[in-house]
Write a protein that holds these residues in place. Structure first.
Motif, short mmCIF file in Angstrom:
data_model
loop_
_atom_site.label_atom_id
_atom_site.label_comp_id
_atom_site.label_asym_id
_atom_site.label_seq_id
_atom_site.Cartn_x
_atom_site.Cartn_y
_atom_site.Cartn_z
N TYR A 58 71.47 -64.40 88.90
CA TYR A 58 72.00 -63.18 88.29
C TYR A 58 73.53 -63.14 88.40
CZ TYR A 58 67.62 -60.81 87.16
OH TYR A 58 66.42 -60.46 86.58
N ALA A 59 74.07 -63.64 89.50
CA ALA A 59 75.53 -63.72 89.64
C ALA A 59 76.11 -64.68 88.59
CB ALA A 59 75.91 -64.18 91.04
N ILE A 60 75.42 -65.78 88.34
CA ILE A 60 75.88 -66.73 87.32
C ILE A 60 75.83 -66.08 85.94
CG2 ILE A 60 75.35 -68.92 86.19
CD1 ILE A 60 74.20 -69.87 88.92
N ALA A 61 74.74 -65.37 85.65
CA ALA A 61 74.62 -64.70 84.36
C ALA A 61 75.74 -63.70 84.15
CB ALA A 61 73.26 -64.02 84.25
N GLN A 62 76.06 -62.94 85.20
CA GLN A 62 77.14 -61.96 85.10
C GLN A 62 78.48 -62.64 84.85
OE1 GLN A 62 78.73 -59.83 88.72
NE2 GLN A 62 77.87 -58.05 87.69
N LEU A 83 69.74 -55.48 85.57
CA LEU A 83 70.40 -56.33 84.59
C LEU A 83 71.84 -56.59 85.04
CD1 LEU A 83 69.87 -57.58 81.72
CD2 LEU A 83 71.05 -55.58 80.80
N PRO A 84 72.27 -57.84 85.13
CA PRO A 84 73.59 -58.13 85.71
C PRO A 84 74.77 -57.69 84.85
CG PRO A 84 72.57 -60.14 84.90
CD PRO A 84 71.53 -59.07 84.82
N ASP A 85 74.55 -57.54 83.55
CA ASP A 85 75.62 -57.13 82.64
C ASP A 85 74.96 -56.59 81.38
OD1 ASP A 85 77.56 -57.83 80.22
OD2 ASP A 85 78.81 -57.74 82.02
N PRO A 86 75.51 -55.52 80.79
CA PRO A 86 74.88 -54.95 79.60
C PRO A 86 74.76 -55.93 78.44
CG PRO A 86 76.55 -53.46 80.48
CD PRO A 86 76.68 -54.74 81.24
N PHE A 87 75.58 -56.98 78.43
CA PHE A 87 75.57 -57.93 77.33
C PHE A 87 74.66 -59.13 77.60
CE2 PHE A 87 79.24 -55.41 76.43
CZ PHE A 87 79.35 -55.41 75.05
N VAL A 88 73.96 -59.13 78.71
CA VAL A 88 73.00 -60.19 79.01
C VAL A 88 71.66 -59.85 78.37
CG1 VAL A 88 71.65 -61.28 80.85
CG2 VAL A 88 74.11 -60.95 81.14
N ALA A 142 78.61 -63.94 81.23
CA ALA A 142 78.67 -62.85 80.25
C ALA A 142 80.06 -62.24 80.23
CB ALA A 142 77.62 -61.79 80.58
N ARG A 143 80.65 -62.02 81.40
CA ARG A 143 82.00 -61.46 81.46
C ARG A 143 83.04 -62.41 80.87
NH1 ARG A 143 81.93 -58.75 87.56
NH2 ARG A 143 80.77 -56.86 86.98
N ALA A 144 82.76 -63.71 80.94
CA ALA A 144 83.68 -64.69 80.38
C ALA A 144 83.61 -64.74 78.86
CB ALA A 144 83.40 -66.07 80.96
N GLY A 145 82.61 -64.06 78.27
CA GLY A 145 82.51 -64.00 76.81
C GLY A 145 81.36 -64.77 76.23
N ALA A 146 80.53 -65.40 77.08
CA ALA A 146 79.40 -66.17 76.58
C ALA A 146 78.28 -65.26 76.11
CB ALA A 146 78.88 -67.11 77.67
N ASP A 147 77.44 -65.79 75.23
CA ASP A 147 76.24 -65.11 74.76
C ASP A 147 75.08 -65.56 75.65
OD1 ASP A 147 74.24 -63.87 73.34
OD2 ASP A 147 74.33 -65.20 71.61
N VAL A 148 74.76 -64.75 76.66
CA VAL A 148 73.88 -65.18 77.74
C VAL A 148 72.44 -64.72 77.53
CG1 VAL A 148 73.41 -65.04 80.22
CG2 VAL A 148 75.77 -65.22 79.40
N THR A 149 71.52 -65.67 77.63
CA THR A 149 70.09 -65.37 77.71
C THR A 149 69.63 -65.71 79.12
OG1 THR A 149 69.68 -65.83 75.37
CG2 THR A 149 67.78 -65.93 76.84
N LEU A 150 69.07 -64.73 79.81
CA LEU A 150 68.62 -64.91 81.20
C LEU A 150 67.10 -64.85 81.22
CD1 LEU A 150 69.14 -65.00 84.29
CD2 LEU A 150 69.30 -62.50 84.22
N VAL A 151 66.47 -65.97 81.52
CA VAL A 151 65.02 -66.02 81.69
C VAL A 151 64.74 -65.80 83.17
CG1 VAL A 151 62.92 -67.37 81.40
CG2 VAL A 151 64.78 -67.58 79.73
N SER A 152 64.15 -64.66 83.48
CA SER A 152 64.06 -64.24 84.88
C SER A 152 62.62 -64.10 85.34
CB SER A 152 64.77 -62.88 85.05
OG SER A 152 64.58 -62.39 86.36
N GLY A 153 62.35 -64.70 86.49
CA GLY A 153 61.10 -64.45 87.17
C GLY A 153 61.14 -63.07 87.82
N PRO A 154 60.06 -62.66 88.48
CA PRO A 154 60.00 -61.32 89.06
C PRO A 154 61.07 -61.09 90.13
CG PRO A 154 57.82 -62.33 88.97
CD PRO A 154 58.80 -63.40 88.64
N THR A 155 61.86 -60.04 89.96
CA THR A 155 62.91 -59.71 90.91
C THR A 155 63.21 -58.22 90.82
OG1 THR A 155 65.24 -60.08 91.50
CG2 THR A 155 64.65 -60.36 89.20
N ALA A 156 63.74 -57.66 91.89
CA ALA A 156 64.08 -56.24 91.91
C ALA A 156 65.50 -55.99 91.43
CB ALA A 156 63.91 -55.69 93.32
N LEU A 157 66.22 -57.04 91.01
CA LEU A 157 67.62 -56.89 90.63
C LEU A 157 67.77 -56.22 89.27
CD1 LEU A 157 68.89 -60.44 91.67
CD2 LEU A 157 69.15 -58.31 92.93
#
Length: 403
Positions: free
Chosen positions: A216-220, A240-245, A223-238
């Motif tokens: 999730y830290a990597i995804a954030q 969304l790391p960024d609104p644009f993910v 995303a903040r760097a300007g990439a178009d991020v798709t995060l495939v996530s297993g079960p977690t309580a975290l």
């Protein structure tokens, strides 16, 4: 955001109360905040409140009422890394759009050499009025940034567009501004994170200790760097790391493979951080298994090796990073994965390193690249680790030919 100098303009709007939370979030992120208020803003929130939170006097006049000192609008404009006017009333938008300069804030705006962000706030009919629409377009044409108003219940009791963007949204916008990297702009980046859960029966499953924090830290960061991020996530309580993910939730290893394989062909960069189960129950029960026998045998079958499968499909214009969490023979095992799975980097974690691995907010990594060069990093926060990985990817992207 740490050490960034932010001028916050606060104008006469009922939404001015949100500026207090905005200051709190910016200061917590490590920014220096200097408030410049209009006279009408004081009708909605006191200078003392904003000064206390920002730890600097809230300025509103060219000459200080307290000691007669000069509040130099030119110096303020030069000091700032960014000027944010939030809330920006219709009146302030109009003055800035047409170069009126009859108070400290408008003078600072005209003097600022830094990027400027306007976050408008007003009633919906005012926001939709052709004059306001034209003023926003005019300001944007000058190179300013608009953080558009949000839809919701307004102070008038009406429901519609016009409410100030939430402070968290404004802060995220500033994070992306400061973190932007041209090499990542618009690049499709695929990231996997978290554990998988392999069902034994409708109640039980096999899993691991992954929390998803690193992924999730990597995804954030991307995303903040300007990439178009798709995060495939297993079960977690975290959250969304960024609104644009774009998050795709999966549970089992087979679901993670299907979601990852579907997104992989269009990905410029793929980062496989998830802790995917190597084995899954061959015959999950459709009912809860009752405790009867003294021993219980569970037949397991291999799951699809996602990294190896995608590595066979990887094109020369694609980059792929894998992770290896090891307990022994760390470098040898990581190198074996790097070669066998056609990776550009393998990120090695050792459970023998204190503060690294599952569950921690810190991590200690060693990265081996495709040329088998080793990059060692000290123990640091997972957010900082994500920035280190971003640096490696950015450097590689910059080597690629344009277009």
């Amino acid at each position: 955001m740490k050490g960034k100098r932010i001028l916050l303009g606060v104008t006469g709007s009922i939404s001015a109360y949100k500026s207090a939370l905005l200051i709190r979030l910016l200061v917590k992120a490590g920014a220096e905040v200097q408030v410049v208020m209009t006279e009408s803003a004081k009708e909605f929130i006191t200078p003392l409140t904003l000064a206390t939170l920002s730890k600097r006097p809230a300025l509103s006049t060219f000459v200080s009422d307290q000691n007669g000192s000069w509040n130099n609008h030119v110096d303020l404009g030069l000091w700032a890394d960014v000027l944010v006017i939030a809330p920006a009333s219709a009146h302030t938008l109009a003055r800035c759009a047409h170069g009126l300069c009859d108070d400290l804030l408008s003078a600072v705006y005209l003097s600022a050499k830094c990027p400027v962000f306007f976050a408008p706030a007003m009633d919906l009919d005012m926001y939709r009025h052709p004059t306001t629409v034209e003023n926003l377009q005019r300001l944007e044409s000058f190179g300013n940034h608009i953080i558009h108003a949000e839809h919701g219940e307004l102070a008038s009791g009406l429901v519609g567009e016009g409410r100030l963007a939430e402070p968290e949204t404004i802060v995220q916008t500033l994070y992306r501004h400061f973190a932007f990297r041209p090499a990542l702009a618009g690049k499709p980046v695929l990231i996997t994170a978290g554990p998988t859960q392999e069902p034994i029966d409708p109640v039980r499953y096999i899993s691991n200790h992954s929390t998803g924090k690193m992924g999730y830290a990597i995804a954030q960061a991307f995303a903040r760097a300007g990439a178009d991020v798709t995060l495939v996530s297993g079960p977690t309580a975290l959250p969304l790391p960024d609104p644009f993910v774009r998050r795709v939730n999966v549970r089992s290893a087979s679901e993670m493979y299907e979601a990852t394989a579907a997104a992989f062909p269009s990905a410029a960069v793929t980062i496989l951080n998830a802790a995917v189960a190597d084995y899954t129950p061959a015959h999950p029960a459709d009912r809860k298994i009752k405790k009867q026998e003294a021993t219980f045998a569970l037949e397991l079958t291999k799951t699809t090796d996602i990294a190896a499968t995608l590595g066979l499909q990887k094109r020369t214009d694609q980059l792929m990073m894998g992770f290896a969490l090891e307990t022994n023979d760390e470098l040898a095992n990581a190198l074996k994965k790097l070669r066998a799975k056609n990776l550009d980097w393998i990120v090695l974690n050792s459970l023998r390193d204190s503060g690294a691995g599952f569950g921690h907010d810190t991590n200690k990594i060693t990265v081996i690249d495709k040329d088998e060069q080793t990059h060692e990093f000290a123990l640091k926060s997972k957010d900082d680790v994500a920035e280190d990985l971003l640096d490696l990817v950015e450097a590689e992207l910059n080597k690629q030919p344009a277009g």
